[in-house]
Write a protein that holds these residues in place. Structure first.
Motif, PDB file in Angstrom:
ATOM      1  N   ARG A  88       0.835  -1.207   0.000  1.00 23.26           N
ATOM      2  CA  ARG A  88       0.000   0.000   0.000  1.00 23.26           C
ATOM      3  C   ARG A  88       0.871   1.260   0.000  1.00 23.26           C
ATOM      4  O   ARG A  88       0.569   2.250  -0.669  1.00 23.26           O
ATOM      5  N   ALA A  89       1.973   1.228   0.754  1.00 23.48           N
ATOM      6  CA  ALA A  89       2.882   2.378   0.785  1.00 23.48           C
ATOM      7  C   ALA A  89       3.505   2.608  -0.585  1.00 23.48           C
ATOM      8  O   ALA A  89       3.734   3.754  -0.985  1.00 23.48           O
ATOM      9  N   LEU A  90       3.753   1.537  -1.314  1.00 23.85           N
ATOM     10  CA  LEU A  90       4.356   1.675  -2.640  1.00 23.85           C
ATOM     11  C   LEU A  90       3.364   2.175  -3.690  1.00 23.85           C
ATOM     12  O   LEU A  90       3.778   2.655  -4.739  1.00 23.85           O
ATOM     13  N   ALA A  97      11.432  15.020  -3.419  1.00 21.90           N
ATOM     14  CA  ALA A  97      12.661  14.232  -3.349  1.00 21.90           C
ATOM     15  C   ALA A  97      12.693  13.388  -2.078  1.00 21.90           C
ATOM     16  O   ALA A  97      13.150  12.246  -2.089  1.00 21.90           O
ATOM     17  N   ALA A  98      12.176  13.939  -0.970  1.00 24.62           N
ATOM     18  CA  ALA A  98      12.159  13.193   0.289  1.00 24.62           C
ATOM     19  C   ALA A  98      11.218  11.998   0.174  1.00 24.62           C
ATOM     20  O   ALA A  98      11.530  10.905   0.650  1.00 24.62           O
ATOM     21  N   ALA A  99      10.086  12.190  -0.469  1.00 22.96           N
ATOM     22  CA  ALA A  99       9.130  11.102  -0.656  1.00 22.96           C
ATOM     23  C   ALA A  99       9.725  10.035  -1.580  1.00 22.96           C
ATOM     24  O   ALA A  99       9.503   8.840  -1.383  1.00 22.96           O
ATOM     25  N   ALA A 100      10.491  10.463  -2.570  1.00 28.28           N
ATOM     26  CA  ALA A 100      11.129   9.508  -3.486  1.00 28.28           C
ATOM     27  C   ALA A 100      12.166   8.668  -2.746  1.00 28.28           C
ATOM     28  O   ALA A 100      12.283   7.461  -2.972  1.00 28.28           O
ATOM     29  N   ALA A 101      12.924   9.295  -1.857  1.00 24.26           N
ATOM     30  CA  ALA A 101      13.914   8.558  -1.072  1.00 24.26           C
ATOM     31  C   ALA A 101      13.213   7.581  -0.128  1.00 24.26           C
ATOM     32  O   ALA A 101      13.663   6.439   0.046  1.00 24.26           O
ATOM     33  N   TYR A 102      12.127   8.041   0.467  1.00 19.74           N
ATOM     34  CA  TYR A 102      11.345   7.175   1.345  1.00 19.74           C
ATOM     35  C   TYR A 102      10.816   5.980   0.554  1.00 19.74           C
ATOM     36  O   TYR A 102      10.884   4.837   1.004  1.00 19.74           O
ATOM     37  N   ARG A 103      10.309   6.249  -0.633  1.00 23.21           N
ATOM     38  CA  ARG A 103       9.767   5.184  -1.496  1.00 23.21           C
ATOM     39  C   ARG A 103      10.853   4.176  -1.869  1.00 23.21           C
ATOM     40  O   ARG A 103      10.612   2.975  -1.872  1.00 23.21           O
ATOM     41  N   THR A 104      12.037   4.637  -2.138  1.00 22.38           N
ATOM     42  CA  THR A 104      13.144   3.741  -2.482  1.00 22.38           C
ATOM     43  C   THR A 104      13.460   2.804  -1.321  1.00 22.38           C
ATOM     44  O   THR A 104      13.672   1.600  -1.519  1.00 22.38           O
ATOM     45  N   GLY A 105      13.470   3.322  -0.108  1.00 24.52           N
ATOM     46  CA  GLY A 105      13.708   2.496   1.076  1.00 24.52           C
ATOM     47  C   GLY A 105      12.622   1.449   1.263  1.00 24.52           C
ATOM     48  O   GLY A 105      12.898   0.285   1.567  1.00 24.52           O
ATOM     49  N   VAL A 106      11.377   1.847   1.060  1.00 22.54           N
ATOM     50  CA  VAL A 106      10.263   0.915   1.185  1.00 22.54           C
ATOM     51  C   VAL A 106      10.349  -0.161   0.100  1.00 22.54           C
ATOM     52  O   VAL A 106      10.070  -1.342   0.358  1.00 22.54           O
ATOM     53  N   GLU A 107      10.758   0.243  -1.100  1.00 19.59           N
ATOM     54  CA  GLU A 107      10.909  -0.740  -2.186  1.00 19.59           C
ATOM     55  C   GLU A 107      11.967  -1.790  -1.839  1.00 19.59           C
ATOM     56  O   GLU A 107      11.797  -2.976  -2.127  1.00 19.59           O
ATOM     57  N   LEU A 108      13.065  -1.360  -1.232  1.00 15.64           N
ATOM     58  CA  LEU A 108      14.109  -2.304  -0.833  1.00 15.64           C
ATOM     59  C   LEU A 108      13.596  -3.279   0.236  1.00 15.64           C
ATOM     60  O   LEU A 108      13.857  -4.490   0.161  1.00 15.64           O
ATOM     61  N   ILE A 109      12.875  -2.762   1.220  1.00 15.99           N
ATOM     62  CA  ILE A 109      12.318  -3.621   2.270  1.00 15.99           C
ATOM     63  C   ILE A 109      11.320  -4.605   1.654  1.00 15.99           C
ATOM     64  O   ILE A 109      11.323  -5.807   1.975  1.00 15.99           O
ATOM     65  N   HIS A 110      10.493  -4.099   0.761  1.00 22.04           N
ATOM     66  CA  HIS A 110       9.504  -4.935   0.090  1.00 22.04           C
ATOM     67  C   HIS A 110      10.186  -6.052  -0.698  1.00 22.04           C
ATOM     68  O   HIS A 110       9.787  -7.229  -0.624  1.00 22.04           O
ATOM     69  N   LYS A 111      11.226  -5.734  -1.430  1.00 20.49           N
ATOM     70  CA  LYS A 111      11.947  -6.731  -2.217  1.00 20.49           C
ATOM     71  C   LYS A 111      12.597  -7.776  -1.308  1.00 20.49           C
ATOM     72  O   LYS A 111      12.552  -8.978  -1.599  1.00 20.49           O
ATOM     73  N   GLN A 112      13.184  -7.342  -0.207  1.00 14.49           N
ATOM     74  CA  GLN A 112      13.805  -8.297   0.726  1.00 14.49           C
ATOM     75  C   GLN A 112      12.769  -9.256   1.307  1.00 14.49           C
ATOM     76  O   GLN A 112      13.023 -10.447   1.435  1.00 14.49           O
ATOM     77  N   LEU A 113      11.620  -8.718   1.654  1.00 16.41           N
ATOM     78  CA  LEU A 113      10.570  -9.558   2.224  1.00 16.41           C
ATOM     79  C   LEU A 113      10.048 -10.548   1.184  1.00 16.41           C
ATOM     80  O   LEU A 113       9.847 -11.732   1.493  1.00 16.41           O
TER      81      LEU A 113
END
Length: 178
Positions: A88-90, A97-113
Motif C-alpha cells: 500500500r505504501a508503494l 525528493a524526500a518522498a522519493a527517497a522514502y519510497r526507495t527504502g520501502v521498495e528495498l524492504i519490500h523486495k527483501q521480504l
C-alpha cells in the motif's frame, strides 16, 4: 559242572527292551529340528521389530516435517499483513525528493521480504483475468461488468499466497456478475 551252572556268555545276556529314549533334560541341547524352528522364530521376530523401527522413524520424520511446516505457516501468516502495508505504501505517488527517497527504502524492504518468502516457498496467487475459484479466492464484492465474463475476477483487494502448494491465505477479490 552241571548244565545248569553254565557260565554266562555275552550271547546269553538279556537283551534290553525296546523303549523310547527319555526326553532330553533342560541342560541337554534340543533336537536339530527344534533348534532350527526356534532360530527361524527369532529371525522372524528380528525382521518384524526392525520393520517396526523403520516405520516408527519414518512416521516421526513425517510428523516433524509437518510440525515444522505448520510453524512456518503461522509465522508467514503473521508477516503477510506487513507485506500488505508495504505494498500500500508503494502505491502512493512520490511528489518530492524526500518522498522519493522514502519510497526507495520501502521498495528495498519490500523486495527483501518477497525474496525471503520466495526462499521459504511462498508464492502469490495470480488472480489477473482468472475465473473465481472458491478454493483460492474469497469474493468480497460482486459487480456488474461489461468487460468481464460472469465469474471472472475483476480486481484484487488483498493478495493471496500459497506455501509449498498449500493455501496459506485466500486472495480477496471482486467478481463480475451478469
Amino acid at each position: 559242572m552241571t548244565d545248569d551252572t553254565r557260565p554266562e556268555t555275552p550271547d546269553s545276556a538279556a537283551a534290553p527292551s525296546e523303549v523310547d529314549p527319555p526326553p532330553p533334560a533342560d541342560d541337554e541341547p534340543a533336537a536339530p529340528d527344534a533348534a532350527a524352528r526356534e532360530r527361524d522364530e527369532y529371525r522372524d521376530l528380528l525382521l518384524r521389530k526392525t520393520a517396526e523401527l523403520d516405520n516408527y522413524r519414518k512416521r516421526v520424520d513425517r510428523e516433524r516435517a509437518a510440525a515444522d511446516e505448520a510453524a512456518a505457516a503461522d509465522l508467514i501468516s503473521e508477516l503477510l499483513p506487513i507485506l500488505d502495508n508495504l505494498e500500500r505504501a508503494l502505491e502512493t505517488d512520490a511528489d518530492t525528493a524526500a518522498a522519493a527517497a522514502y519510497r526507495t527504502g520501502v521498495e528495498l524492504i519490500h523486495k527483501q521480504l518477497l525474496d525471503l518468502l520466495a526462499k521459504r516457498r511462498v508464492v502469490p496467487i495470480d488472480t489477473a483475468g482468472r475465473d473465481f475459484d472458491p478454493h483460492f479466492h474469497q469474493a468480497v464484492a460482486h459487480e456488474a461488468s461489461g468487460e468481464h465474463a460472469e465469474g471472472q475476477i475483476i480486481g484484487e483487494l488483498r493478495r493471496g499466497y500459497l506455501l509449498a502448494g498449500r493455501l496459506l491465505r485466500p486472495a480477496m477479490v471482486r467478481v463480475a456478475k451478469a
